[in-house]
Design a protein around this motif. Structure first.
Motif, PDB file in Angstrom:
ATOM      1  N   LEU A 140      11.763 -41.985   3.023  1.00  0.00           N
ATOM      2  CA  LEU A 140      12.559 -42.928   2.236  1.00  0.00           C
ATOM      3  C   LEU A 140      13.045 -42.259   0.960  1.00  0.00           C
ATOM      4  CD1 LEU A 140      10.299 -46.097   2.508  1.00  0.00           C
ATOM      5  CD2 LEU A 140      12.297 -45.533   3.877  1.00  0.00           C
ATOM      6  N   ASP A 141      14.266 -42.517   0.617  1.00  0.00           N
ATOM      7  CA  ASP A 141      14.852 -42.014  -0.621  1.00  0.00           C
ATOM      8  C   ASP A 141      14.877 -43.171  -1.618  1.00  0.00           C
ATOM      9  OD1 ASP A 141      16.239 -40.775  -2.619  1.00  0.00           O
ATOM     10  OD2 ASP A 141      18.130 -40.629  -1.522  1.00  0.00           O
ATOM     11  N   ILE A 142      14.110 -43.082  -2.682  1.00  0.00           N
ATOM     12  CA  ILE A 142      14.042 -44.170  -3.641  1.00  0.00           C
ATOM     13  C   ILE A 142      14.823 -43.884  -4.920  1.00  0.00           C
ATOM     14  CG2 ILE A 142      11.847 -44.965  -2.722  1.00  0.00           C
ATOM     15  CD1 ILE A 142      10.468 -43.816  -5.204  1.00  0.00           C
ATOM     16  N   GLU A 143      15.485 -42.759  -4.956  1.00  0.00           N
ATOM     17  CA  GLU A 143      16.284 -42.406  -6.128  1.00  0.00           C
ATOM     18  C   GLU A 143      17.719 -42.876  -5.949  1.00  0.00           C
ATOM     19  OE1 GLU A 143      15.119 -41.195  -8.903  1.00  0.00           O
ATOM     20  OE2 GLU A 143      13.097 -40.912  -8.121  1.00  0.00           O
ATOM     21  N   GLU A 144      18.412 -43.059  -7.063  1.00  0.00           N
ATOM     22  CA  GLU A 144      19.793 -43.508  -7.009  1.00  0.00           C
ATOM     23  C   GLU A 144      20.780 -42.347  -6.888  1.00  0.00           C
ATOM     24  OE1 GLU A 144      20.728 -46.277 -10.108  1.00  0.00           O
ATOM     25  OE2 GLU A 144      18.901 -47.436  -9.761  1.00  0.00           O
ATOM     26  N   THR A 145      20.363 -41.161  -7.257  1.00  0.00           N
ATOM     27  CA  THR A 145      21.251 -40.005  -7.167  1.00  0.00           C
ATOM     28  C   THR A 145      21.242 -39.454  -5.741  1.00  0.00           C
ATOM     29  OG1 THR A 145      19.488 -38.534  -7.871  1.00  0.00           O
ATOM     30  CG2 THR A 145      20.960 -39.374  -9.576  1.00  0.00           C
ATOM     31  N   GLU A 146      22.341 -38.826  -5.356  1.00  0.00           N
ATOM     32  CA  GLU A 146      22.448 -38.267  -4.017  1.00  0.00           C
ATOM     33  C   GLU A 146      21.590 -37.025  -3.867  1.00  0.00           C
ATOM     34  OE1 GLU A 146      26.224 -37.865  -2.179  1.00  0.00           O
ATOM     35  OE2 GLU A 146      27.057 -39.577  -3.257  1.00  0.00           O
ATOM     36  N   ILE A 147      21.166 -36.769  -2.650  1.00  0.00           N
ATOM     37  CA  ILE A 147      20.380 -35.576  -2.348  1.00  0.00           C
ATOM     38  C   ILE A 147      21.336 -34.386  -2.233  1.00  0.00           C
ATOM     39  CG2 ILE A 147      18.920 -34.456  -0.625  1.00  0.00           C
ATOM     40  CD1 ILE A 147      17.918 -37.247   0.132  1.00  0.00           C
ATOM     41  N   ASN A 148      20.991 -33.287  -2.873  1.00  0.00           N
ATOM     42  CA  ASN A 148      21.802 -32.063  -2.783  1.00  0.00           C
ATOM     43  C   ASN A 148      21.188 -31.128  -1.794  1.00  0.00           C
ATOM     44  OD1 ASN A 148      23.529 -32.986  -4.775  1.00  0.00           O
ATOM     45  ND2 ASN A 148      22.346 -32.055  -6.404  1.00  0.00           N
TER      46      ASN A 148
END
Length: 113
Positions: A105-113
């Motif tokens: 799960l990605d819980i951050e608001e910024t996109e993954i680089n």
């Protein structure tokens, strides 16, 4: 108190957590006995194509273990001449512990680089 909104995004990857075992550190310490390495508690996380179950990831791992093995060896010792020349899946499992997490799960608001 207001409920916390559910905002986690599931990504299309599974995670393989890889940690070196004692035989890996025995090999390292034999190469450089003057600077012994203690077994750390952390590992490396590899993201792989999404799978619904651990069996699919295990099959992937059996086909692709050497990519991970090479990366782990290179992280600790860059002289390839000192690496095990016959890297089998059996040796991989003796030297490295793996844990598969099918849900990431990605819980951050910024996109993954």
């Amino acid at each position: 108190m207001e409920p916390i909104p559910y905002f986690y995004d599931s990504i299309n990857r599974s995670a393989i957590i890889v940690k070196a075992k004692q035989p890996f550190f025995d090999w390292m310490n034999a190469l450089d006995p003057e600077n012994p390495v203690e077994t750390p508690t952390d590992g490396t996380v590899y993201l792989v194509k999404f799978a619904n179950n651990n069996n699919t990831v295990e099959k992937w791992l059996k086909r692709n273990f050497d990519k991970i093995f090479i990366n782990e060896l290179n992280d600790w010792w860059t002289d390839e001449d000192d690496w095990p020349q016959k890297r089998t899946y059996k040796l991989f499992t003796e030297w490295l512990d793996t844990e598969v997490q099918a849900t990431v799960l990605d819980i951050e608001e910024t996109e993954i680089n």
